[in-house]
Design a protein around this motif. Structure first.
Motif, PDB file in Angstrom:
ATOM      1  N   ASN A  10       0.829  -1.207   0.000  1.00 18.76           N
ATOM      2  CA  ASN A  10       0.000   0.000   0.000  1.00 18.76           C
ATOM      3  C   ASN A  10       0.864   1.258   0.000  1.00 18.76           C
ATOM      4  O   ASN A  10       0.586   2.219  -0.738  1.00 18.76           O
ATOM      5  CB  ASN A  10      -0.944   0.014   1.205  1.00 18.76           C
ATOM      6  CG  ASN A  10      -2.055  -0.998   1.074  1.00 18.76           C
ATOM      7  OD1 ASN A  10      -2.402  -1.411  -0.024  1.00 18.76           O
ATOM      8  ND2 ASN A  10      -2.614  -1.397   2.209  1.00 18.76           N
ATOM      9  N   MET A  11       1.901   1.256   0.820  1.00 17.44           N
ATOM     10  CA  MET A  11       2.801   2.414   0.861  1.00 17.44           C
ATOM     11  C   MET A  11       3.495   2.599  -0.480  1.00 17.44           C
ATOM     12  O   MET A  11       3.648   3.730  -0.960  1.00 17.44           O
ATOM     13  CB  MET A  11       3.838   2.232   1.972  1.00 17.44           C
ATOM     14  CG  MET A  11       3.270   2.391   3.358  1.00 17.44           C
ATOM     15  SD  MET A  11       4.476   2.070   4.655  1.00 17.44           S
ATOM     16  CE  MET A  11       5.725   3.284   4.322  1.00 17.44           C
ATOM     17  N   LYS A  13       2.392   1.768  -3.452  1.00 15.87           N
ATOM     18  CA  LYS A  13       1.439   2.312  -4.419  1.00 15.87           C
ATOM     19  C   LYS A  13       1.251   3.814  -4.210  1.00 15.87           C
ATOM     20  O   LYS A  13       1.257   4.591  -5.173  1.00 15.87           O
ATOM     21  CB  LYS A  13       0.101   1.591  -4.318  1.00 15.87           C
ATOM     22  CG  LYS A  13      -0.925   2.116  -5.323  1.00 15.87           C
ATOM     23  CD  LYS A  13      -2.172   1.324  -5.339  1.00 15.87           C
ATOM     24  CE  LYS A  13      -3.198   1.825  -6.337  1.00 15.87           C
ATOM     25  NZ  LYS A  13      -3.003   3.081  -6.985  1.00 15.87           N
ATOM     26  N   ILE A  14       1.086   4.228  -2.967  1.00 15.24           N
ATOM     27  CA  ILE A  14       0.914   5.653  -2.663  1.00 15.24           C
ATOM     28  C   ILE A  14       2.141   6.439  -3.121  1.00 15.24           C
ATOM     29  O   ILE A  14       2.028   7.500  -3.733  1.00 15.24           O
ATOM     30  CB  ILE A  14       0.661   5.863  -1.157  1.00 15.24           C
ATOM     31  CG1 ILE A  14      -0.712   5.305  -0.779  1.00 15.24           C
ATOM     32  CG2 ILE A  14       0.772   7.337  -0.777  1.00 15.24           C
ATOM     33  CD1 ILE A  14      -0.941   5.193   0.717  1.00 15.24           C
ATOM     34  N   MET A  15       3.330   5.901  -2.846  1.00 15.77           N
ATOM     35  CA  MET A  15       4.565   6.581  -3.234  1.00 15.77           C
ATOM     36  C   MET A  15       4.666   6.666  -4.759  1.00 15.77           C
ATOM     37  O   MET A  15       5.077   7.697  -5.298  1.00 15.77           O
ATOM     38  CB  MET A  15       5.768   5.875  -2.624  1.00 15.77           C
ATOM     39  CG  MET A  15       5.809   6.055  -1.106  1.00 15.77           C
ATOM     40  SD  MET A  15       6.989   5.019  -0.261  1.00 15.77           S
ATOM     41  CE  MET A  15       8.518   5.581  -0.952  1.00 15.77           C
ATOM     42  N   ASP A  16       4.283   5.588  -5.467  1.00 15.25           N
ATOM     43  CA  ASP A  16       4.295   5.613  -6.933  1.00 15.25           C
ATOM     44  C   ASP A  16       3.330   6.667  -7.450  1.00 15.25           C
ATOM     45  O   ASP A  16       3.646   7.427  -8.378  1.00 15.25           O
ATOM     46  CB  ASP A  16       3.926   4.246  -7.500  1.00 15.25           C
ATOM     47  CG  ASP A  16       5.040   3.234  -7.389  1.00 15.25           C
ATOM     48  OD1 ASP A  16       4.762   2.024  -7.545  1.00 15.25           O
ATOM     49  OD2 ASP A  16       6.198   3.636  -7.150  1.00 15.25           O
ATOM     50  N   ASP A  17       2.108   6.712  -6.881  1.00 11.12           N
ATOM     51  CA  ASP A  17       1.103   7.693  -7.304  1.00 11.12           C
ATOM     52  C   ASP A  17       1.589   9.118  -7.106  1.00 11.12           C
ATOM     53  O   ASP A  17       1.250  10.021  -7.873  1.00 11.12           O
ATOM     54  CB  ASP A  17      -0.205   7.487  -6.538  1.00 11.12           C
ATOM     55  CG  ASP A  17      -0.911   6.183  -6.914  1.00 11.12           C
ATOM     56  OD1 ASP A  17      -1.813   5.770  -6.149  1.00 11.12           O
ATOM     57  OD2 ASP A  17      -0.563   5.580  -7.952  1.00 11.12           O
ATOM     58  N   MET A  18       2.371   9.345  -6.047  1.00  8.11           N
ATOM     59  CA  MET A  18       2.860  10.689  -5.733  1.00  8.11           C
ATOM     60  C   MET A  18       4.198  11.002  -6.406  1.00  8.11           C
ATOM     61  O   MET A  18       4.697  12.116  -6.313  1.00  8.11           O
ATOM     62  CB  MET A  18       3.004  10.851  -4.218  1.00  8.11           C
ATOM     63  CG  MET A  18       1.664  10.782  -3.489  1.00  8.11           C
ATOM     64  SD  MET A  18       1.845  10.921  -1.710  1.00  8.11           S
ATOM     65  CE  MET A  18       2.246  12.664  -1.572  1.00  8.11           C
TER      66      MET A  18
END
Length: 141
Positions: A10-11, A13-18
């Motif tokens: 989950n972390m 994915k969030i880092m990739d999105d940002m």
């Protein structure tokens, strides 16, 4: 309960999105700061805001300068044997060279001796606790 793997995914994915590709981690401990820079991919570098450096308070300075520390990793004992009177107690006067604790490492008991004359202000560990190299054990002022 979320598994560790799911949390990391989950972390990630969030880092990739940002668009985050690097992390600067900092953790304040009682006796120092741990800093780590992690490069996550070969993507563009992201500038992270700098965290403020916290100046230790006077109480921590006192611990750093007056604490008798463990010379090794092991188990600390505050008395010579189970159910015996402790080597020292808070308020007791000690002389340089007096035994104040034992640290057991590899089945060997190592004497921890006062490094100066003074009064025991605080015992920072409990009897039978695991201790690390350099961990403050007793404050002598």
């Amino acid at each position: 309960m979320t598994s560790f793997r799911a949390t990391v995914e989950n972390m990630s994915k969030i880092m990739d999105d940002m668009g985050i590709t690097e992390l600067d981690l900092e953790r304040q401990f009682l006796f120092g700061v741990y800093r780590k820079h992690i490069h996550l991919s070969k993507g563009a570098t992201v500038t992270m805001p700098t965290m403020p450096v916290v100046t230790p308070n006077k109480a921590l300075d006192s611990v750093k300068t007056n604490a008798l520390t463990s010379p090794m990793v092991g188990v600390v004992y505050l008395s010579p044997e189970p159910n015996a009177k402790p080597f020292v107690t808070v308020g007791a006067h000690v002389n340089a060279g007096d035994t104040v604790a034992l640290v057991e490492a590899m089945k060997t008991f190592n004497l921890i001796k006062a490094d100066k004359d003074g009064t025991v202000k605080e015992v920072l560990v409990t009897d039978g606790a695991a201790v690390e190299f350099g961990q403050p054990l007793i404050i002598i002022e």
